[in-house]
Motif scaffolding. Structure first.
Motif, mmCIF file in Angstrom:
data_model
loop_
_atom_site.group_PDB
_atom_site.id
_atom_site.type_symbol
_atom_site.label_atom_id
_atom_site.label_comp_id
_atom_site.label_asym_id
_atom_site.label_seq_id
_atom_site.Cartn_x
_atom_site.Cartn_y
_atom_site.Cartn_z
ATOM 1 N N VAL A 98 -13.606 -36.743 8.743
ATOM 2 C CA VAL A 98 -14.755 -36.384 9.268
ATOM 3 C C VAL A 98 -14.514 -35.052 10.028
ATOM 4 N N ALA A 146 -19.657 -41.707 12.796
ATOM 5 C CA ALA A 146 -20.753 -41.913 11.709
ATOM 6 C C ALA A 146 -21.699 -41.073 11.766
ATOM 7 N N PRO A 183 -22.242 -37.503 12.532
ATOM 8 C CA PRO A 183 -21.234 -37.248 13.263
ATOM 9 C C PRO A 183 -21.774 -36.524 14.500
ATOM 10 N N THR A 229 -20.092 -43.276 6.045
ATOM 11 C CA THR A 229 -20.936 -43.392 7.152
ATOM 12 C C THR A 229 -21.023 -45.169 7.153
ATOM 13 N N TRP A 287 -20.137 -47.373 10.426
ATOM 14 C CA TRP A 287 -21.206 -48.153 11.355
ATOM 15 C C TRP A 287 -20.634 -49.539 11.345
#
Length: 422
Positions: free
Chosen positions: A247, A303, A305, A374, A378
């Protein structure tokens, strides 16, 4: 002339243990970085770095329970010094290989495994020894100061280690770590154990392990938290070791912002430990477990982000709250677990904390391929929240109450209140 006096809970043994821990962790935190760059400098790949890290973890898993039983059978300071000596030798040989030769992957993996073996015997003995140095209502404050020194050393060691690897190379950082283990072991050799009660002779290793297991499973609040963190630590490791860097590379600007966020978490743990020198909740385990909920926030932030600035803030707050949990957890164990069985219980706690981590980090990539990054993040966040809510359903977690104590002659603690527990 006014002479500064140590507070009553900061006795000689506590001071020696804390000083030795700061020294050892300063070296070890830098050595973790140095070992990775030593593998890369020898022509290894990222997979090879992972193999050396795994070589350190496997003996830790294999020998933790034996280490806990041994630490409850032998003088704990002897186990700690011997474990430090093993770590000193393994890191010294690792340094020698890097500085003077062409280290092979199998050699580095073997030495990492020796270091992991040392930690497996050291960790349960260390926690049991810390338990034996503090008593009474100041235990929480003492644990907070101990962890503040430990966390501060981890942060400083990582920063110094990274800078020194860049300046002088990984070999010298590994050599410094070896010297740090030698000095820490020497300090621990001076622990005064004359007031530690002698333990009755055990009935064999297998019996000792069963006895420790009974101590864990007979307390629902204890095994529930151990199971909780077996999963929580695993998903946090997957998020931070696998998903976080990805990320950061794609959305946050690369490793710099991600490193800053991790550093903010470390600073948060120091602030949390400082807070716990003053904060003494009556229902300590309830307060601690409630502080686990924020641990779901970093995965959620990745997630989304969130921006690097917001992620850094989230990590800082999470560091504070998880340290509040850690000190309350350690205080609860100190209060409830018999001293002569503490290292065995600690070894089961350690084993639960790390057992699933290698599996989680190995499966993080396939899970991302299956459901997307993602959704995986989560999912990490949801697991932490659901497990923490489930643990709050345990009556003992909600009702375990801090005892108030008054110092007795000789420094022991006399219980003033009964404790409500399951």
């Amino acid at each position: 002339m006014v002479t500064a006096r140590r507070p009553a809970w900061a006795g000689r043994n506590f001071t020696l243990l804390t000083g030795a821990t700061v020294i050892a962790n300063l070296g070890s935190s830098g050595a973790l970085i140095a070992s990775a760059f030593a593998v890369l400098g020898a022509g290894g790949s990222a997979t090879d770095v992972g193999l050396v890290a795994t070589a350190r973890t496997v003996p830790l898993l294999l020998f933790l329970l034996i280490g806990g039983a041994l630490a409850d059978r032998l003088p704990r300071h002897h186990v700690m010094v011997a474990a430090n000596a093993l770590s000193c030798v393994s890191q010294g040989l690792f340094a020698l290989l890097v500085l003077t030769g062409d280290p092979q992957l199998w050699q580095m993996a073997l030495l990492a495994a020796l270091g992991g073996t040392g930690l497996a015997f050291f960790a349960p003995a260390s926690e049991g020894m810390v338990l034996a140095t503090v008593s009474g209502e100041q235990a929480g404050r003492a644990f907070a100061v101990f962890r503040m020194g430990m966390n501060g050393a981890n942060i400083g060691g990582a920063a110094l280690g990274g800078a020194m690897v860049a300046a002088v190379g990984p070999g010298w950082v590994l050599a410094i770590d070896s010297a740090a283990f030698a000095l820490a072991g020497a300090l621990r050799a001076f622990l005064d154990v004359s007031k530690v009660p002698e333990r009755a002779a055990g009935r064999g290793l297998r019996h000792d392990l069963r006895d420790g297991w009974h101590e864990v499973v007979s307390r629902p609040w204890l095994w529930a938290v151990v199971v909780q963190f077996a999963v929580v630590n695993a998903v946090v490791a997957a998020a931070e070791a696998v998903y976080g860097p990805l990320v950061a590379e794609e959305h946050l600007g690369g490793p710099g912002p991600w490193g800053l966020a991790l550093a903010a978490f470390g600073v948060g743990t120091v602030v949390g430990a400082l807070l716990m020198t003053r904060f003494k909740p009556r229902r300590m385990l309830l307060a601690g477990v409630l502080c686990v909920f924020p641990l779901a926030l970093p995965s959620a932030a990745l997630a989304v982000p969130l921006s690097a600035a917001w992620l850094t803030l989230v990590m800082f707050v999470t560091g504070i709250t998880i340290e509040v949990f850690a000190v309350n957890w350690m205080t609860a164990l100190h209060q409830e677990i018999p001293e002569e069985k503490f290292s065995r219980v600690s070894s089961y706690d350690w084993l639960g904390s790390i057992a699933v981590v290698p599996l989680a980090t190995a499966l993080a990539g396939p899970v991302q391929d299956l459901i997307g990054r993602t959704a995986a993040l989560w999912g990490c966040s949801a697991l932490i929240a659901l497990l923490t809510a489930g643990v709050l359903g345990i009556r003992g977690v909600r009702q375990l109450t801090r005892r108030t104590t008054e110092p007795a002659a000789g420094g022991a603690g006399v219980e003033a209140d009964a404790v409500s527990r399951c």
